[in-house]
Structure formats: C-alpha cells, structure tokens
Design a protein around this motif. Sequence first.
Motif, short mmCIF file in Angstrom:
data_model
loop_
_atom_site.label_atom_id
_atom_site.label_comp_id
_atom_site.label_asym_id
_atom_site.label_seq_id
_atom_site.Cartn_x
_atom_site.Cartn_y
_atom_site.Cartn_z
N CYS A 1 -2.53 15.26 3.29
CA CYS A 1 -1.42 16.25 3.69
C CYS A 1 -0.38 16.31 2.89
CB CYS A 1 -1.30 15.58 5.28
SG CYS A 1 -0.11 14.11 5.23
N ALA A 2 0.39 17.18 3.27
CA ALA A 2 1.61 17.42 2.37
C ALA A 2 2.36 16.33 2.36
CB ALA A 2 2.23 18.72 2.81
N ARG A 3 2.70 15.82 3.47
CA ARG A 3 3.90 14.52 3.55
C ARG A 3 3.29 13.59 2.78
NH1 ARG A 3 4.03 9.93 6.94
NH2 ARG A 3 6.16 8.98 6.86
N GLU A 4 1.73 13.19 2.82
CA GLU A 4 1.50 11.93 1.94
C GLU A 4 1.52 12.49 0.24
OE1 GLU A 4 -2.14 8.81 1.98
OE2 GLU A 4 -2.86 11.01 2.42
N ARG A 5 1.42 13.43 0.10
CA ARG A 5 1.64 13.89 -1.40
C ARG A 5 2.93 13.99 -1.87
NH1 ARG A 5 -1.44 17.63 -3.31
NH2 ARG A 5 -1.49 18.88 -1.16
N GLN A 6 4.06 14.22 -0.82
CA GLN A 6 5.29 13.97 -1.41
C GLN A 6 5.98 12.77 -1.28
OE1 GLN A 6 7.20 16.21 2.13
NE2 GLN A 6 7.20 17.98 0.88
N ALA B 1 6.84 10.42 -4.88
CA ALA B 1 8.08 9.77 -4.65
C ALA B 1 7.85 8.20 -5.08
CB ALA B 1 8.89 9.71 -3.45
N ALA B 2 6.77 7.68 -4.67
CA ALA B 2 6.50 6.31 -4.82
C ALA B 2 5.97 6.02 -6.25
CB ALA B 2 5.22 5.76 -4.12
N LYS B 3 5.29 7.07 -6.67
CA LYS B 3 5.04 7.04 -8.19
C LYS B 3 5.89 6.96 -9.31
CE LYS B 3 2.99 10.39 -10.14
NZ LYS B 3 1.79 11.55 -10.50
N ARG B 4 6.76 7.93 -8.96
CA ARG B 4 8.06 8.12 -9.92
C ARG B 4 9.04 6.90 -9.63
NH1 ARG B 4 7.51 13.10 -7.85
NH2 ARG B 4 9.37 12.76 -6.18
N ARG B 5 9.21 6.25 -8.38
CA ARG B 5 9.96 5.18 -8.29
C ARG B 5 9.50 3.86 -8.86
NH1 ARG B 5 14.44 2.74 -8.24
NH2 ARG B 5 15.26 1.29 -6.56
N LEU B 6 8.05 3.73 -8.70
CA LEU B 6 7.50 2.67 -9.48
C LEU B 6 7.77 2.62 -11.16
CD1 LEU B 6 5.76 0.05 -9.68
CD2 LEU B 6 3.84 1.53 -9.69
N SER C 1 11.20 -1.22 1.54
CA SER C 1 12.63 -1.04 1.81
C SER C 1 12.98 0.29 1.69
CB SER C 1 13.74 -1.98 1.40
OG SER C 1 13.85 -1.84 0.07
N GLU C 2 12.66 1.21 0.84
CA GLU C 2 12.81 2.38 0.61
C GLU C 2 11.96 3.41 1.25
OE1 GLU C 2 13.06 2.74 -3.64
OE2 GLU C 2 14.81 1.65 -3.76
N GLY C 3 11.06 2.94 2.13
CA GLY C 3 10.07 3.67 2.88
C GLY C 3 9.06 4.47 2.08
N LEU C 4 8.50 3.90 0.77
CA LEU C 4 7.87 4.36 -0.04
C LEU C 4 6.38 3.74 -0.03
CD1 LEU C 4 10.14 5.27 -3.07
CD2 LEU C 4 9.12 6.87 -1.45
N ALA C 5 6.42 2.55 0.78
CA ALA C 5 5.13 1.68 0.82
C ALA C 5 5.10 1.01 2.03
CB ALA C 5 5.38 0.58 -0.55
N ASP D 1 0.95 -1.11 -0.21
CA ASP D 1 -0.11 0.01 0.02
C ASP D 1 0.80 1.30 0.13
OD1 ASP D 1 -2.30 1.47 0.14
OD2 ASP D 1 -2.21 1.86 2.38
N THR D 2 0.52 2.21 -0.78
CA THR D 2 1.22 3.58 -0.67
C THR D 2 0.48 4.47 -0.56
OG1 THR D 2 1.18 3.66 -3.16
CG2 THR D 2 3.06 2.43 -2.65
N PRO D 3 1.11 5.82 -0.35
CA PRO D 3 0.37 7.07 -0.07
C PRO D 3 -0.45 7.38 -1.10
CG PRO D 3 2.74 7.40 0.40
CD PRO D 3 2.52 5.77 -0.03
N GLU D 4 -1.69 7.72 -0.74
CA GLU D 4 -2.67 8.28 -1.85
C GLU D 4 -2.46 9.75 -2.52
OE1 GLU D 4 -5.56 6.49 -2.88
OE2 GLU D 4 -4.65 5.02 -1.67
#
Length: 142
Positions: free
Chosen positions: A71-76, A80-85, A126-130, A62-65
């Motif tokens: 919130c701003a943290r979830e957006r950031q 980042a998760a979208k670009r990494r995927l 492992s990268e903290g994005l999910a 599960d990744t941030p929405e």
Amino acid sequence: MGAFHLQDTGRLDSMLASFTDSAVDTLSASFSICDAGARTNCVVDGDTFWHQGEKIRIADIDTPELSPPRCARERQLGEAAKRRLQALLNTDRFSLIAGWRDEDRYGRKLRTVKRQGRSIGDILVSEGLARRWDGSRHPWCD
C-alpha cells in the motif's frame, strides 16, 4: 570434569550481552542506495544492506517492504526507513554482531548493527520506521 556448565540461561544471556556490548566499533563505509549496479556498500531497504560485498539483514528489526509494498503507507514508511538507515550507517563507525543464526534462508548474514553499544535497529524502532523482529512479518497497511 573439565566441562563448563551454566545453571541458568539468564547468566549466559547476561554474559553474551556484556561481551557484544563492549565490541569496538571498527566498521565504516560510504553507503549509497542500491541500484542495478555492483553492490558493495549500499542500502537495499530499511533492514537490509550490503557491506564490503556481503548482504546483511538486520536481525533485531523488521521494516516495511519495498519490493513490492502492499500500500502507499508501506511504500512511504519503507522509503523513509531506507533513507534513515543509510544516514545512520554513514554517520560513524559501527559494529556487526552475530546472533544465534549466521544466515537467513535467503543467504543474508543476520547481524545486529550497533554503535557505541546501542542497536541502530532500536533507533529505527523509536522513530516508528521499524518494529522489533518477533519471528514473523506483520502488515504495515491498515
């Protein structure tokens, strides 16, 4: 007579894991970030993408929405998760492994994405994005 029974589900899980881990990575595409146009091979967010016109939900994370972030943290983190995927999918060939359920309630195909037997979801975790998917969403905002 003629029926196949496994006495302990651990054996079944082990057999299935060895079968899916040996899948040959045969899929590839050039993935963009999804926009308002046709969605053939593109990334929606950190755990959803389109491949060959089919919408895929990565089943083990599960990744941030992003729509909308709370919130701003979830957006950031979500961006980042979208670009990494996108980068991970574009790196090399991969496999899509079906689990116990074929689709979610939104009609997305539920798949684990693997490359050389390793879950791409595990990389994002492992990268903290999910986070590992445990059956329910948890907040990304403090």
